[in-house]
Write a protein that holds these residues in place. Sequence first.
Motif, PDB file in Angstrom:
ATOM      1  N   LEU B  54     -37.789  25.676 -26.438  1.00  0.00           N
ATOM      2  CA  LEU B  54     -37.199  25.707 -27.542  1.00  0.00           C
ATOM      3  C   LEU B  54     -37.445  26.966 -28.652  1.00  0.00           C
ATOM      4  O   LEU B  54     -36.130  27.375 -29.154  1.00  0.00           O
ATOM      5  CB  LEU B  54     -37.678  24.489 -28.528  1.00  0.00           C
ATOM      6  N   TYR B  55     -38.396  27.747 -28.569  1.00  0.00           N
ATOM      7  CA  TYR B  55     -38.381  28.709 -29.228  1.00  0.00           C
ATOM      8  C   TYR B  55     -37.454  30.067 -28.732  1.00  0.00           C
ATOM      9  O   TYR B  55     -36.837  30.805 -29.216  1.00  0.00           O
ATOM     10  CB  TYR B  55     -39.946  29.446 -29.349  1.00  0.00           C
ATOM     11  N   ARG B  58     -34.164  29.115 -29.603  1.00  0.00           N
ATOM     12  CA  ARG B  58     -33.989  29.491 -30.906  1.00  0.00           C
ATOM     13  C   ARG B  58     -33.583  31.198 -31.203  1.00  0.00           C
ATOM     14  O   ARG B  58     -32.849  31.562 -31.836  1.00  0.00           O
ATOM     15  CB  ARG B  58     -35.164  29.498 -31.782  1.00  0.00           C
ATOM     16  N   MET B  59     -34.476  31.855 -30.230  1.00  0.00           N
ATOM     17  CA  MET B  59     -34.252  33.354 -30.365  1.00  0.00           C
ATOM     18  C   MET B  59     -32.700  33.632 -29.850  1.00  0.00           C
ATOM     19  O   MET B  59     -32.078  34.690 -30.466  1.00  0.00           O
ATOM     20  CB  MET B  59     -35.249  34.150 -29.577  1.00  0.00           C
ATOM     21  N   ASN B  62     -30.224  32.997 -32.592  1.00  0.00           N
ATOM     22  CA  ASN B  62     -30.122  33.855 -33.564  1.00  0.00           C
ATOM     23  C   ASN B  62     -29.781  35.316 -33.187  1.00  0.00           C
ATOM     24  O   ASN B  62     -29.103  36.117 -33.880  1.00  0.00           O
ATOM     25  CB  ASN B  62     -31.831  33.778 -34.158  1.00  0.00           C
ATOM     26  N   GLU B  63     -30.153  35.516 -31.898  1.00  0.00           N
ATOM     27  CA  GLU B  63     -29.482  36.882 -31.467  1.00  0.00           C
ATOM     28  C   GLU B  63     -28.021  37.006 -31.523  1.00  0.00           C
ATOM     29  O   GLU B  63     -27.440  37.853 -31.966  1.00  0.00           O
ATOM     30  CB  GLU B  63     -30.143  37.129 -29.967  1.00  0.00           C
ATOM     31  N   ASP B 133     -33.812  23.798 -38.819  1.00  0.00           N
ATOM     32  CA  ASP B 133     -34.685  24.414 -38.490  1.00  0.00           C
ATOM     33  C   ASP B 133     -34.470  25.764 -37.584  1.00  0.00           C
ATOM     34  O   ASP B 133     -35.199  26.820 -37.660  1.00  0.00           O
ATOM     35  CB  ASP B 133     -35.914  23.519 -37.873  1.00  0.00           C
ATOM     36  N   MET B 134     -33.851  25.580 -36.590  1.00  0.00           N
ATOM     37  CA  MET B 134     -33.318  26.389 -35.562  1.00  0.00           C
ATOM     38  C   MET B 134     -32.588  27.706 -36.134  1.00  0.00           C
ATOM     39  O   MET B 134     -33.064  28.864 -36.103  1.00  0.00           O
ATOM     40  CB  MET B 134     -32.646  25.970 -34.459  1.00  0.00           C
ATOM     41  N   LEU B 135     -31.689  27.326 -37.317  1.00  0.00           N
ATOM     42  CA  LEU B 135     -30.933  28.441 -37.823  1.00  0.00           C
ATOM     43  C   LEU B 135     -31.723  28.906 -39.110  1.00  0.00           C
ATOM     44  O   LEU B 135     -31.156  29.773 -39.658  1.00  0.00           O
ATOM     45  CB  LEU B 135     -29.587  27.807 -38.052  1.00  0.00           C
TER      46      LEU B 135
END
Lengths: 379, 166
Positions: B54-55, B58-59, B62-63, B133-135
């Motif tokens: 999940l992390y 998320r990266m 966001n990338e 949360d992710m964004l």
Amino acid sequence: MTREIEDLIRTAQERQADRALPADRIRAALPRRAAQARRRRRYGMAGAAVAAVSVAAAVTVPVVLLRGPGPAGTAPTAAGAATAPSGAEPTVAALPQTYPLGYRPAWAPPGFGERIRFADSSQPGDPFGPTVQRVWKKQVGPGDPWNGAGITLYVRTEVPDPAQAMDTSGQRVDINGVRGYYSAGGDAKSYVDWSPNGHTVLMLAAGHFDISKADLLRMARSVRPDPTVATIPVNLRWLPEGWTTTAATISGQGPTTWRAEVSAVRREVPTGAATPGKDKRGVPPVEGGTVETGSLSVVVGAVTDAPAGGKQLTVGGHPARQPVRTDAPGRDLIYLVVDLGQGRLMTLVGEGAGLTVDDLVKVAEQAEVNPPGKGWIGN
Amino acid sequence: MTFEEFVSARIGHLVRYATVVTWDPHLAEDITQNVLVRVQARWSRISRMDAPELYVKRMLVNEFLSWRRRRAARSIPVPAETLSGFLPATPDQSAQRDDRDAVLRVIAMLPPRQRAVIALRFYEDLAVEQIADMLGCRTVTVRTHLMRALATLQSVLPAALVTTGE
């Protein structure tokens, strides 16, 4: 037609997922990407400029006004006078206004000249440090220069562990007594990387150009240290609080047709996180605990990508206009186009983080523009 | 689990995910590689998380969103008449396929953040709160992006039945 739109979206997404490139190919190229990790503008491979992002926290210090090596008397500023805003201390530019180029090739294929220089700042935790890109191309237009064939020299001189930053899966070659690694794909991409010393990694990469292995290695072997210090022609002497410059691109077909683009971002600690470094699901924010919440680009060139029209206004004594886009992709973007005179336009495009038109006006008023040195573009 | 084991097990899914988020297989390739390089450097920390994948996702998103900001100024305005052109003038036997193709093309033209939101919502089946949360944004922002994306699609496919699943 009564299909539920969610089903249509999911179906489309599954079809799109099926277009994913082979995972094995991506995995095999990971070592190479260790040497390319930060940018590109991907991103370069997609023909775009790889702008840097991210500084974990904004720092405010007095800016040092630097002038480039351009001819005196040809430095238009939107403010008309190169004075700092009274009573305000300009926000620091995280990207230095000058940067060492480090290395350059002494030979390039016939018809290719250096037409793009790109510099970015380093991301927090980035093991590769800042990157300078120097791109040899046959031609660039007055607008976005990144499309089309080119050969890029990536210069990274602050790499803690060069061995880890190189793609060592390619064919071993000799670059002036140093081991290099050459790789080529079937898609007009080829590259060679090597480490001339204990903290430097160089990569010469051809994109959209079928250069022979012999010519690519010839160009790589001609690379020598270059003591030149480059100056970014556009100096953003004021940015809204918390914003910081991150990348700059200078390009041109010839000395009189230069274009410069400076990027800035604002990064913030995400709201809603349970604790500063960890969200409620235990997932920490990426990149030093901050996320990018706003972006701004300032382009000085002979043309503008902004839409036509817009409200007329005056910025620093120069005629300007404020185009507005109503289409979905552009409705959140704020535009400002300033006619600097002498055939130069300054285009500012920003969004996010509460950025306003007034902010763009102030950025433009305080920006300083100095033509780049004429010795390198196209040579 | 070592980084190599993680990549071996999950890279296929991560690449498909990135392709849906970016809507560009080549950009997905670049972003996936860039992110995995960073993940490798921090694997000792990331591997200890409750949800490493999940992390990483998320990266990835966001990338992509960081990259797209740099490119936002170069977005090409698409006039409404162009969107209208995606609709078949009259229903015919190929209408269903046309609808699918139209959805593909319209999603491609959505603002990247809207596209990322619908990828997380419909491809990853995440709740609005998880997407926020992710964004790193508020749930109301996610809902706004979601509504705008659906509204855009609905305007192109007026007969489609819009539901948000919430």
